[in-house]
Design a protein around this motif. Structure first.
Motif, PDB file in Angstrom:
ATOM      1  N   VAL A 205       0.860  -1.181   0.000  1.00 26.71           N
ATOM      2  CA  VAL A 205       0.000   0.000   0.000  1.00 26.71           C
ATOM      3  C   VAL A 205       0.896   1.230   0.000  1.00 26.71           C
ATOM      4  O   VAL A 205       1.849   1.321   0.782  1.00 26.71           O
ATOM      5  CB  VAL A 205      -0.934   0.024   1.219  1.00 26.71           C
ATOM      6  CG1 VAL A 205      -1.767   1.311   1.232  1.00 26.71           C
ATOM      7  CG2 VAL A 205      -1.843  -1.196   1.223  1.00 26.71           C
ATOM      8  N   MET A 206       0.570   2.172  -0.871  1.00 23.79           N
ATOM      9  CA  MET A 206       1.382   3.369  -1.045  1.00 23.79           C
ATOM     10  C   MET A 206       0.527   4.610  -0.794  1.00 23.79           C
ATOM     11  O   MET A 206      -0.619   4.695  -1.228  1.00 23.79           O
ATOM     12  CB  MET A 206       1.936   3.385  -2.470  1.00 23.79           C
ATOM     13  CG  MET A 206       2.893   4.495  -2.792  1.00 23.79           C
ATOM     14  SD  MET A 206       3.591   4.255  -4.457  1.00 23.79           S
ATOM     15  CE  MET A 206       2.109   4.427  -5.483  1.00 23.79           C
ATOM     16  N   SER A 207       1.078   5.573  -0.071  1.00 25.52           N
ATOM     17  CA  SER A 207       0.349   6.806   0.213  1.00 25.52           C
ATOM     18  C   SER A 207       0.351   7.722  -0.999  1.00 25.52           C
ATOM     19  O   SER A 207       1.033   7.470  -2.004  1.00 25.52           O
ATOM     20  CB  SER A 207       0.998   7.533   1.398  1.00 25.52           C
ATOM     21  OG  SER A 207       2.206   8.163   0.994  1.00 25.52           O
ATOM     22  N   ALA A 208      -0.378   8.833  -0.886  1.00 31.86           N
ATOM     23  CA  ALA A 208      -0.405   9.820  -1.965  1.00 31.86           C
ATOM     24  C   ALA A 208       0.966  10.454  -2.179  1.00 31.86           C
ATOM     25  O   ALA A 208       1.229  11.023  -3.237  1.00 31.86           O
ATOM     26  CB  ALA A 208      -1.436  10.909  -1.657  1.00 31.86           C
ATOM     27  N   ALA A 209       1.852  10.337  -1.178  1.00 28.99           N
ATOM     28  CA  ALA A 209       3.208  10.885  -1.286  1.00 28.99           C
ATOM     29  C   ALA A 209       4.232   9.810  -1.619  1.00 28.99           C
ATOM     30  O   ALA A 209       5.432  10.017  -1.459  1.00 28.99           O
ATOM     31  CB  ALA A 209       3.598  11.589   0.008  1.00 28.99           C
ATOM     32  N   PHE A 210       3.773   8.627  -2.071  1.00 29.80           N
ATOM     33  CA  PHE A 210       4.636   7.530  -2.518  1.00 29.80           C
ATOM     34  C   PHE A 210       5.391   6.859  -1.377  1.00 29.80           C
ATOM     35  O   PHE A 210       6.392   6.191  -1.606  1.00 29.80           O
ATOM     36  CB  PHE A 210       5.626   7.995  -3.600  1.00 29.80           C
ATOM     37  CG  PHE A 210       5.010   8.074  -4.972  1.00 29.80           C
ATOM     38  CD1 PHE A 210       5.094   7.005  -5.851  1.00 29.80           C
ATOM     39  CD2 PHE A 210       4.329   9.204  -5.380  1.00 29.80           C
ATOM     40  CE1 PHE A 210       4.507   7.064  -7.104  1.00 29.80           C
ATOM     41  CE2 PHE A 210       3.735   9.276  -6.626  1.00 29.80           C
ATOM     42  CZ  PHE A 210       3.820   8.197  -7.491  1.00 29.80           C
TER      43      PHE A 210
END
Length: 284
Positions: A120-125
């Motif tokens: 899982v990756m956040s909106a900020a990578f």
């Protein structure tokens, strides 16, 4: 501004959070459930005194920026964030902090995926969660601090030969272009998030390539259907790449899989059978 209802709502949501939910440790002297007020204040980047007054119904109307910090600190959903703004009498601000907490159901899904590497990756990578096969295919994310788990930093700011160019992927150029396009959209959604703006500043200052791509103002990422890794054990492996958007957290579930019976599927099965400890020892 409904001071009393806002105070009650903040107290209620603070009591529901455990320190582990926000990356803190409980410690031996914690006597009550939930976060402490000073912990929420630190996470929200506001003074403890002001937050205490908010929970006591004695504070003046908070700004949209202050509420954005509190929304992020308390891990509120979009609906809860809207409710907080309504109680505070403050114009809605949907551009607060990007979320780093991953839904328990998504974490459970990662562990149940058969012969599929997922993270899982956040909106900020930033890589937020992963399964064992993702560790086998890419790296041991748990051994790195959050900043080092950021794939945008890895793509543009890692130069050492030991680190390698993004796990040996063959489409480094296309990946970097997509990083810039997606970050361009993300910073527009979270212009007041210091983690997001600091990341952009670091990338612009540290990478001439990122700065050049950033000035192009592209915002539409290209779809990546496959990804080829040059792995130290199974050598070259081409996998299907599926990226699923998690709406309520503005996150992405990235899945690498292979067609049943294909050479790539056999390689994934081999990595899965080796286990992460054996892989780490072989890499050393």
């Amino acid at each position: 501004m409904d001071k009393h209802e806002l105070a009650a709502f903040l107290r209620n949501r603070r009591d529901r959070l455990q320190p582990e939910d926000v990356g803190l440790t409980s410690g031996p002297r914690r006597r009550t459930a939930g976060l402490r007020r000073e912990e929420v204040a630190v996470l929200a980047h506001i003074s403890t005194e002001y937050y205490v007054r908010l929970e006591q119904g004695r504070a003046p109307r908070p700004s949209a920026e202050v509420l954005a910090g509190i929304v992020g600190a308390l891990r509120l959903t979009d609906a809860e964030a809207d409710h907080v703004h309504l109680l505070a009498g403050t114009p809605l601000n949907h551009t607060g902090w990007h979320r780093r907490d991953v839904r328990p159901s998504v974490l459970a899904l990662l562990e149940r995926l058969p012969q599929t590497a997922g993270f899982v990756m956040s909106a900020a990578f930033e890589v937020l969660a992963w399964n064992d096969l993702a560790v086998a295919l890419m790296e041991d994310f748990a051994a790195r601090d959050p900043e080092a788990r950021n794939l945008a930093r890895r793509a543009f700011l890692t130069d050492s030969p030991e680190e390698g160019p993004l796990y040996g992927i063959s489409d480094v150029t296309e990946f970097r272009q997509n990083v810039v396009r997606e970050l361009r959209s993300a910073v527009a959604r979270y212009p007041s998030d210091p983690a997001m703006t600091n990341l952009i500043d670091d990338l612009r200052d540290g990478s001439a390539e990122f700065a050049r791509l950033w000035e192009r103002n592209d915002v539409q990422p290209a779809r990546m259907l496959t990804k080829t890794f040059r792995h130290p054990i199974v050598r070259e492996i081409t996998l299907n790449c599926d990226e699923l958007h998690i709406d309520d957290g503005d996150q992405h579930l990235v899945l690498y899989s292979a067609a049943k019976g294909s050479p790539a599927a056999e390689s994934l099965a081999f990595l899965d059978a080796l286990g992460t400890e054996s892989l780490n020892s072989r890499r050393r």
